[in-house]
Scaffold this motif. Structure first.
Motif, mmCIF file in Angstrom:
data_model
loop_
_atom_site.group_PDB
_atom_site.id
_atom_site.type_symbol
_atom_site.label_atom_id
_atom_site.label_comp_id
_atom_site.label_asym_id
_atom_site.label_seq_id
_atom_site.Cartn_x
_atom_site.Cartn_y
_atom_site.Cartn_z
ATOM 1 N N VAL A 1 0.971 -1.170 0.072
ATOM 2 C CA VAL A 1 -0.132 -0.017 0.137
ATOM 3 C C VAL A 1 0.937 1.415 -0.076
ATOM 4 N N LYS B 1 0.747 3.706 -9.884
ATOM 5 C CA LYS B 1 -0.187 2.497 -10.214
ATOM 6 C C LYS B 1 0.220 1.991 -11.561
ATOM 7 N N ARG C 1 0.120 -3.694 -9.003
ATOM 8 C CA ARG C 1 -0.674 -4.306 -7.787
ATOM 9 C C ARG C 1 -0.235 -3.601 -6.783
ATOM 10 N N ASN D 1 -1.619 -1.006 -3.970
ATOM 11 C CA ASN D 1 -3.031 -0.407 -3.511
ATOM 12 C C ASN D 1 -2.672 0.984 -2.951
ATOM 13 N N THR D 2 -3.453 1.981 -3.413
ATOM 14 C CA THR D 2 -3.218 3.263 -3.109
ATOM 15 C C THR D 2 -4.181 3.844 -2.041
ATOM 16 N N ALA E 1 -7.121 -0.850 2.410
ATOM 17 C CA ALA E 1 -6.674 -1.173 1.106
ATOM 18 C C ALA E 1 -5.719 -2.311 1.161
#
Length: 361
Positions: free
Chosen positions: A204, A217, A222, A224-225, A244
């Motif tokens: 993340v 991204k 892969r 997650n933000t 996330a």
């Protein structure tokens, strides 16, 4: 003695926060390396946030202070144009990346292998030591790393990559570890690329800029933000991080901003006995959630630059393990346009990630 075709110029700042290009040493009419040294024509230099900070604020912390005319830059690569007869490891024409820190080789830290902690280290661009952001520079051959097979710009990216690799190593990040990266600036983006190669899962990354999160991204799909909104509490951001990550609390946080609220967010998101490793630098004094750290046995670690990372960084770069790192270079400027390069790098509206200053013949 070597005579260069062009005058030697560097990019300076001073206590008045001016930024300008002027003549500098070594003299291009008489380039003569000292024993153990080579002369390098610097072909590419990345602008670091510390360069911007020294120019705009005049210091980082209480000891690193611009007190005179000072050359910036420490993320550099170039070509060897002169070699002292005592040097046998390099020859004229070799492409090299320049590791900026030259330690004393004698103190406890140096002898134990952690030369980044040397109290007498001569680190290029940290006042009063002049930096690499000039056309020609003399540097000890021992700290010039061959980069055949890489571009000069990739060579310049080895410095921030070494920062990240030292952070990952020191944090103890392992294959499969849940990870949160706080901050999607150049270091955060390189951290995501490196953690992806290291097998962290899930990953993340947080930032206040949606465009930066969109950018990372694309580089690491892969990831997650988490978009951090102004006014959110650290606890709220921590909840978003865990969400996330699919409900998993990260084991490791790589904090890349140095901002108090960001550090707290990372800490609150971690699992019991997690590790918060601070790569970013920030204010001299900061508040931290002491009791949360205590009852959750969370370990907070810090790093000062890096040690023993450059050969590893070169291998990783050559073998394509951090493919996409070249894409963080969003803007390029000629050495003569360095003032404009700094303006672009410091302007959040420019969309810049990493600005590179090049000197191509």
């Amino acid at each position: 003695m070597t005579v260069a075709q062009k005058p030697n110029v560097g990019v300076f700042t001073n206590p008045s926060h001016d930024l300008y290009i002027a003549s500098c040493s070594p003299d291009s009419a008489a380039l003569e390396p000292a024993p153990g040294e080579v002369i390098v024509h610097v072909k590419a230099t990345g602008i670091c946030g510390s360069d911007i900070h020294f120019q705009k604020h005049g210091q980082i912390g209480p000891t690193m202070v611009v007190r005179e005319e000072h050359i910036l830059g420490h993320e550099s690569a170039g070509i060897v144009i002169a070699v002292h007869p005592t040097v046998t490891s390099l020859k004229v024409g070799d492409k090299v990346a320049l590791e900026p820190g030259v330690p004393c080789y004698k103190c406890k830290q140096c002898l134990s292998g952690y030369y980044n902690g040397c109290p007498d280290v001569q680190f290029k661009s940290t006042p009063p030591v002049p930096g690499f952001l000039r056309r020609y520079v003399n540097h000890p051959a021992e700290w010039c790393h061959k980069i055949e097979g890489l571009t000069y710009e990739e060579g310049a990216l080895l410095e921030p990559l070494s920062v990240v690799l030292f952070g990952i190593e020191t944090s103890g990040l392992k294959l499969g570890d849940p990870l949160v990266i706080c901050g999607a600036g150049p270091i955060g983006i390189i951290a995501a690329l490196s953690a992806n190669a290291a097998g962290a899962s899930p990953i993340v990354i947080t930032d206040v800029s949606e465009s930066r999160l969109d950018y990372i991204k694309k580089l690491v799909p892969r990831v997650n933000t988490v978009l951090v909104s102004r006014g959110q509490t650290p606890e709220d951001v921590a909840s978003e991080i865990i969400k996330a990550a699919g409900g998993i609390k990260p084991r490791v946080c790589l904090e890349c901003t140095g901002v108090e609220s960001s550090l707290a967010s990372g800490i609150y998101s971690l699992e019991f006995r997690g590790v918060c490793h601070c790569i970013g630098v920030g204010a001299t004094f900061q508040n931290i959630p002491f009791m949360h750290l205590s009852v959750n046995e969370i370990e907070v670690k810090f790093q000062y630059r890096y040690a023993n990372q450059w050969p590893k960084a070169i291998r990783i770069m050559r073998e394509g393990l951090v493919n996409g790192i070249q894409n963080i270079i969003t803007h390029k400027f000629k050495l003569e346009d360095a003032v404009k390069a700094f303006s672009t790098s410091a302007d959040p509206k420019s969309g810049s990630v990493k600005v590179m200053i090049v000197d191509e013949e």
